[in-house]
Design an enzyme around this catalytic site. Sequence first.
Site, PDB file in Angstrom:
ATOM      1  N   CYS A  55       5.384  -5.782  -1.028  1.00 24.05           N
ATOM      2  CA  CYS A  55       4.304  -5.806  -0.041  1.00 24.05           C
ATOM      3  C   CYS A  55       3.539  -7.138  -0.074  1.00 24.05           C
ATOM      4  CB  CYS A  55       3.303  -4.700  -0.318  1.00 24.05           C
ATOM      5  SG  CYS A  55       3.913  -3.037  -0.054  1.00 24.05           S
ATOM      6  N   CYS A 111      -0.843   0.092   0.983  1.00 27.56           N
ATOM      7  CA  CYS A 111      -0.187   1.259   0.368  1.00 27.56           C
ATOM      8  C   CYS A 111      -0.835   1.549  -0.985  1.00 27.56           C
ATOM      9  CB  CYS A 111       1.311   1.021   0.224  1.00 27.56           C
ATOM     10  SG  CYS A 111       1.772  -0.022  -1.169  1.00 27.56           S
ATOM     11  N   CYS A 164      -0.324  -1.053  -3.794  1.00 28.18           N
ATOM     12  CA  CYS A 164      -1.137  -2.267  -3.636  1.00 28.18           C
ATOM     13  C   CYS A 164      -2.603  -2.000  -3.961  1.00 28.18           C
ATOM     14  CB  CYS A 164      -0.976  -2.818  -2.224  1.00 28.18           C
ATOM     15  SG  CYS A 164       0.662  -3.525  -1.947  1.00 28.18           S
ATOM     16  N   ASN A 199       4.906  -9.730   3.147  1.00 29.42           N
ATOM     17  CA  ASN A 199       5.932  -8.828   2.622  1.00 29.42           C
ATOM     18  C   ASN A 199       7.294  -9.522   2.632  1.00 29.42           C
ATOM     19  OD1 ASN A 199       5.658  -8.556   5.463  1.00 29.42           O
ATOM     20  ND2 ASN A 199       6.532  -6.512   5.469  1.00 29.42           N
ATOM     21  N   GLU A 205       0.262  -7.639  -0.075  1.00 25.58           N
ATOM     22  CA  GLU A 205      -0.908  -7.670  -0.959  1.00 25.58           C
ATOM     23  C   GLU A 205      -0.511  -7.977  -2.389  1.00 25.58           C
ATOM     24  OE1 GLU A 205       0.051  -5.369   1.165  1.00 25.58           O
ATOM     25  OE2 GLU A 205      -1.639  -4.284   2.065  1.00 25.58           O
ATOM     26  N   GLU A 207      11.146  -8.346   2.245  1.00 24.07           N
ATOM     27  CA  GLU A 207      12.050  -7.188   2.164  1.00 24.07           C
ATOM     28  C   GLU A 207      13.406  -7.597   1.588  1.00 24.07           C
ATOM     29  OE1 GLU A 207      11.918  -5.401   6.085  1.00 24.07           O
ATOM     30  OE2 GLU A 207       9.901  -4.621   5.689  1.00 24.07           O
TER      31      GLU A 207
HETATM   32  N1  THU Z   1       3.858  -3.223   3.565  1.00 27.33           N
HETATM   33  C1  THU Z   1       3.026  -4.186   3.072  1.00 27.33           C
HETATM   34  O1  THU Z   1       3.383  -5.365   3.005  1.00 27.33           O
HETATM   35  N2  THU Z   1       1.792  -3.793   2.647  1.00 27.33           N
HETATM   36  C2  THU Z   1       1.370  -2.507   2.633  1.00 27.33           C
HETATM   37  O2  THU Z   1       0.378  -2.199   2.014  1.00 27.33           O
HETATM   38  C3  THU Z   1       2.091  -1.508   3.412  1.00 27.33           C
HETATM   39  C4  THU Z   1       3.524  -1.813   3.649  1.00 27.33           C
HETATM   40  C5  THU Z   1       5.194  -3.628   4.010  1.00 27.33           C
HETATM   41  C6  THU Z   1       6.295  -3.085   3.152  1.00 27.33           C
HETATM   42  C7  THU Z   1       7.452  -3.142   4.096  1.00 27.33           C
HETATM   43  O3  THU Z   1       8.012  -4.445   4.061  1.00 27.33           O
HETATM   44  C8  THU Z   1       6.819  -2.926   5.467  1.00 27.33           C
HETATM   45  O4  THU Z   1       5.436  -3.163   5.304  1.00 27.33           O
HETATM   46  C9  THU Z   1       7.026  -1.531   6.025  1.00 27.33           C
HETATM   47  O5  THU Z   1       6.680  -0.571   5.103  1.00 27.33           O
END
Ligand code: THU
Length: 134
Positions: A57, A89, A92, A46, A59, A48
């Site tokens: 994310c 999520c 993804c 991920n 994935e 941000e």
């Molecule tokens: N996140 C992912 O990388 N993959 C997911 O499927 C769920 C959420 C990340 C997004 C964000 O940077 C952090 O997790 C918290 O939501």
Amino acid sequence: MISHNQKEALIQAAAAARQQAYAPYSNYPVGAAILTEDGRIITGCNVENASYGLSMCAERTAVFKMVSEGGQQRIQAVVVCTANGGSPCGACRQVLTEFAGDVPVWLTDAAGNIYETTLYALLPHHFGPEHLTK
Ligand code: THU
């Protein structure tokens, strides 16, 4: 067919990718690894942003890398690595479905626990490219 060695390599790759995460706002680093049907492992983490909604994310990072790097685009397995076994999520799940059938999805945590599910279990009645063909 996914070998034991391929599964182990995929799990290791997802854990290593998690170390690359840029997650200063959530402090929830995520790593993902996808196994293509031709045997390549492609990772993502991920990433941000100070403008929170622009965060990406792990994935989807991996899927977009797979496409942008070229080559074969079908996915035969997915591993996600989080601190506590978090699941992909909805966004993804949908993006993975574009390039995968009902493939194994292994959810792993920092302690080494592994939970196995499948993409269609995570996203039943998915909307896919087949719905757009005549
Ligand atoms: N996140 C992912 O990388 N993959 C997911 O499927 C769920 C959420 C990340 C997004 C964000 O940077 C952090 O997790 C918290 O939501």
